[in-house]
Design a protein around this motif. Structure first.
Motif, short mmCIF file in Angstrom:
data_model
loop_
_atom_site.label_atom_id
_atom_site.label_comp_id
_atom_site.label_asym_id
_atom_site.label_seq_id
_atom_site.Cartn_x
_atom_site.Cartn_y
_atom_site.Cartn_z
N SER A 1 84.90 -75.00 -59.10
CA SER A 1 83.55 -74.67 -59.56
C SER A 1 83.19 -73.23 -59.19
O SER A 1 82.47 -72.55 -59.93
N LEU A 2 83.73 -72.74 -58.08
CA LEU A 2 83.51 -71.33 -57.74
C LEU A 2 84.15 -70.44 -58.80
O LEU A 2 83.54 -69.47 -59.28
N GLU A 3 85.36 -70.79 -59.19
CA GLU A 3 86.06 -70.03 -60.22
C GLU A 3 85.27 -70.04 -61.52
O GLU A 3 85.09 -69.00 -62.16
N GLN A 4 84.79 -71.20 -61.90
CA GLN A 4 84.00 -71.29 -63.14
C GLN A 4 82.75 -70.42 -63.07
O GLN A 4 82.41 -69.71 -64.03
N ALA A 5 82.07 -70.46 -61.95
CA ALA A 5 80.85 -69.64 -61.80
C ALA A 5 81.19 -68.15 -61.85
O ALA A 5 80.46 -67.36 -62.45
N MET A 6 82.30 -67.77 -61.23
CA MET A 6 82.71 -66.37 -61.26
C MET A 6 83.04 -65.90 -62.68
O MET A 6 82.79 -64.75 -63.04
N LEU A 7 83.60 -66.82 -63.46
CA LEU A 7 83.97 -66.45 -64.83
C LEU A 7 82.75 -66.45 -65.76
O LEU A 7 82.64 -65.62 -66.67
N LYS A 8 81.82 -67.36 -65.51
CA LYS A 8 80.66 -67.48 -66.38
C LYS A 8 79.62 -66.38 -66.11
O LYS A 8 79.03 -65.83 -67.02
N TYR A 9 79.41 -66.08 -64.82
CA TYR A 9 78.39 -65.09 -64.43
C TYR A 9 79.10 -63.79 -64.08
O TYR A 9 79.38 -63.52 -62.92
N LYS A 10 79.35 -62.98 -65.09
CA LYS A 10 80.23 -61.84 -64.89
C LYS A 10 79.59 -60.71 -64.09
O LYS A 10 80.29 -59.84 -63.56
N SER A 11 78.25 -60.72 -63.99
CA SER A 11 77.63 -59.61 -63.26
C SER A 11 77.17 -60.01 -61.86
O SER A 11 76.60 -59.20 -61.14
N THR A 12 77.41 -61.26 -61.48
CA THR A 12 76.99 -61.64 -60.13
C THR A 12 78.03 -61.20 -59.11
O THR A 12 79.23 -61.09 -59.42
N PHE A 13 77.56 -60.93 -57.90
CA PHE A 13 78.45 -60.68 -56.76
C PHE A 13 78.26 -61.76 -55.69
O PHE A 13 78.62 -61.57 -54.53
N ALA A 14 77.67 -62.88 -56.12
CA ALA A 14 77.41 -63.96 -55.17
C ALA A 14 77.37 -65.29 -55.89
O ALA A 14 76.95 -65.36 -57.05
N VAL A 15 77.83 -66.32 -55.20
CA VAL A 15 77.68 -67.69 -55.68
C VAL A 15 77.10 -68.51 -54.53
O VAL A 15 77.67 -68.53 -53.43
N LEU A 16 75.95 -69.13 -54.80
CA LEU A 16 75.35 -70.03 -53.81
C LEU A 16 76.04 -71.39 -53.86
O LEU A 16 76.37 -71.87 -54.95
N VAL A 17 76.24 -71.99 -52.70
CA VAL A 17 76.76 -73.34 -52.63
C VAL A 17 75.62 -74.21 -52.08
O VAL A 17 75.15 -73.99 -50.95
N GLU A 18 75.18 -75.16 -52.91
CA GLU A 18 74.02 -75.95 -52.55
C GLU A 18 74.18 -76.63 -51.19
O GLU A 18 75.21 -77.23 -50.92
N ARG A 19 73.13 -76.53 -50.34
CA ARG A 19 73.11 -77.17 -49.02
C ARG A 19 74.26 -76.70 -48.13
O ARG A 19 74.67 -77.40 -47.22
N HIS A 20 74.79 -75.52 -48.40
CA HIS A 20 75.95 -75.05 -47.67
C HIS A 20 75.81 -73.56 -47.29
O HIS A 20 75.83 -73.22 -46.11
N GLY A 21 75.62 -72.68 -48.27
CA GLY A 21 75.55 -71.26 -47.96
C GLY A 21 75.85 -70.42 -49.19
O GLY A 21 75.52 -70.82 -50.30
N VAL A 22 76.50 -69.28 -48.98
CA VAL A 22 76.72 -68.38 -50.11
C VAL A 22 78.02 -67.61 -49.89
O VAL A 22 78.42 -67.33 -48.75
N TYR A 23 78.73 -67.34 -51.00
CA TYR A 23 79.87 -66.42 -51.00
C TYR A 23 79.42 -65.13 -51.66
O TYR A 23 78.84 -65.17 -52.75
N VAL A 24 79.67 -63.98 -51.00
CA VAL A 24 79.24 -62.68 -51.52
C VAL A 24 80.42 -61.72 -51.42
O VAL A 24 81.15 -61.73 -50.43
N TRP A 25 80.61 -60.91 -52.44
CA TRP A 25 81.71 -59.95 -52.38
C TRP A 25 81.28 -58.57 -52.86
O TRP A 25 80.16 -58.39 -53.36
#
Lengths: 220, 220, 220, 220
Positions: free
Chosen positions: A153-177
């Motif tokens: 799902s992280l991969e899918q979000a990275m591919l779908k949201y091409k201008s984001t530098f972050a993906v939130l993980v619900e009830r968990h935290g965030v990946y930022v690059w």
């Protein structure tokens, strides 16, 4: 052979700083840096404010371990490894931060759709390519029982949201690059600030989603 | 020639302190000091808690660059430069602080008019010329896409509000100045405290605008 | 003659610590210590996290200055001096802390009478003579335009509330004392914690005033 | 004989860290470590951020004092001693942390039954044996006038809740343990985070008890 002293030393230093920011308490979270084709990251389940340079794992870009801590330390590779590698592979990242900041967790829960959105905040300009009038969108993926199961799902979000530098993980935290550790850290600080601002505005009953809908903001 | 060692060193030290206060995260915000007709400031887009003395720009009072960091560092002058210079030119400032404190941003959004107002708070006395019974007024200007575009409205606010030592920028932060770095810092801490107090009182349902209107304050 | 090195050094150290706690921002607040009949205190209007040992004033118990900083530093005696002296004179204190903690200010505003009251909190036991089941009462006096004008009402509160070790000043902060600097600091930390707990419970809609009235606390 | 230098030094270091986390202010709270059959703990009523190695008490597993600080220091054994010993005796702990964190106190007051419950939070995985989908349950015992009087109810809670590594004490704080100091600290950080998350979600009007009941969380 003990290479990448600078990257290792940075990881130790930044983890200590992230601990004081509340991003890596309880051994959660961390940072990975890529330098000269090598990927550096902290081991799993260690206290991030007490890391040592010799605890850092070194991987190649395919995730194969090149160097690891002494066997007697019984340290394991972080479960975040496949997630960090996705940002290197799919987004050309030079560093990835995983934060358990409580603001990220709260932001993942106050958003009404599968996206965190905010606009008209100066700190949005700290994200590469974004302007003050743009709406910053951060995709939110569902959490899973095992960290590795987030990979798809992280991969899918990275591919779908091409201008984001972050993906939130619900009830968990965030990946930022970012393209390097400086940009990744700047991004992580800006996203965290925007999560916090959004939460505080909600406590105050002021909407943060757009400029025009702000109840308390009737400047003319 | 490498002059102004003390001012440079102070900027490095104060930026680190401001980082721990949450004023300059994500490379935003900063401080400029004027000393012996020279203006010192940090470069654009750098991590404020990791500044080095040799990164500091030196300008004259007209904003012309006298000294800059080594070219190989690729550092640019801060976009705040024209704004800092306005405080030196129009208000006789000796130092200017630009903070992205979340309290400043929230204060800019809970105010009903284009002014933040508070009275009857001891910390108001920390602002030069103000007494406990005075109403502190901080003008709020609209944010713009580019920092430099704030110059005109900041100038207007400085000219209109002759007793303020701060201008809030909506959804952005605050500019604060003083006759020297000590006064600028004292002012910045007092304003920040008053912004925070105002926000907390609002969360508690207690008005902070004046003494008599306080719901929960029925002392006789 | 330069006596009381230990007391001076402690004041410098504790002021730095209090700054990180948010008690002495904007040059406000401070601490005074009495040792061997001499009273030590920081000067007026200085940055408390940047004090130097040679900045400390030494007074006798009547408030006459015995030692002061070099004239060229242009430092003035703190306006808190008569208030600190009252705690020494009337309450046998060995140290007095004046904090501008935002929790103290908020606590002074959410109390319905001229007293802050809390009971059934473990931290109450940190105040000398108090037990868990006791109700801690802190008198609240009105603020005045000049700090020295608080002396009379502070004295009255000290005489009326014989078991308190703190007096809240509305919209200003708190004076806290103890038999020595350790007890004064312990008291100050406990009062501050209790102010904060009271404020947080109010935000959560839970009463803190007594055990039986707690909405969310229906344990049997 | 002065043994256990490492355990003593760790206690001094960790107490300083816990002070900055707000867990041991006002001399409250602390940590005990068991090593090679000996139990180490700080004395009663001392400032935890200013402990010295020579202040640490050493006990055997039955609670008999083996080493104590010099008599002239007039230090007393912590009233927590019997409580710390219960975790060693009944739960095979290697270290026990007692925190007065305000989040623990608030968590003890917003829970509707004699249990704090939370599920679907990543940080739950930081507690040994717990998964993301599990409901973390922390028993809450009533506070007593004297710390030692908590022993019986703490023992009962430890025996009844076999998978918990923490017991909340209402209006007081929390006891947390682990197989060694690292696990105890990881547990303590995770529990504290979960208490805070629960409190913040309540302020935001979002339920934290289970996944399905979240008002603001209507992802599909």
């Amino acid at each position: 052979m003990n290479s990448g002293g600078e990257a290792k030393s940075l990881i130790v230093d930044l983890c200590r700083q992230f601990y004081t920011l509340g991003w890596v308490s309880g051994t959660g979270g961390g940072i990975s840096i890529k330098e000269n084709g090598k990927v550096y990251m902290a081991p799993s389940g260690v206290q991030k404010e007490r890391l040592h340079i010799e605890d850092i794992f070194v991987l190649d870009e395919q995730g194969r371990i090149l160097e690891m801590p002494q066997a007697e330390k019984k340290l394991k590779l972080s479960a975040c490894a496949p997630l960090f590698l996705k940002a290197y592979e799919l987004r050309g990242a030079g560093a990835v931060i995983h934060s358990h900041s409580i603001y990220a967790v709260l932001a993942s829960l106050i958003s009404e759709q599968e996206e965190f959105r905010i606009s008209h905040m100066e700190m949005i300009k700290g994200i590469r390519g974004m302007g003050y009038h743009d709406t910053l969108v951060v995709p939110i993926i569902k959490n899973t029982a095992y960290e590795g199961d987030l990979t798809t799902s992280l991969e899918q979000a990275m591919l779908k949201y091409k201008s984001t530098f972050a993906v939130l993980v619900e009830r968990h935290g965030v990946y930022v690059w970012g393209k390097d550790w400086k940009e990744a850290k700047t991004h992580a600080e800006c996203y965290d600030y925007l999560f916090q601002a959004s939460i505080e505005l909600r406590k105050l009953g002021v909407s943060s989603n757009s400029f025009t809908c702000c109840i308390a903001n009737n400047h003319t």
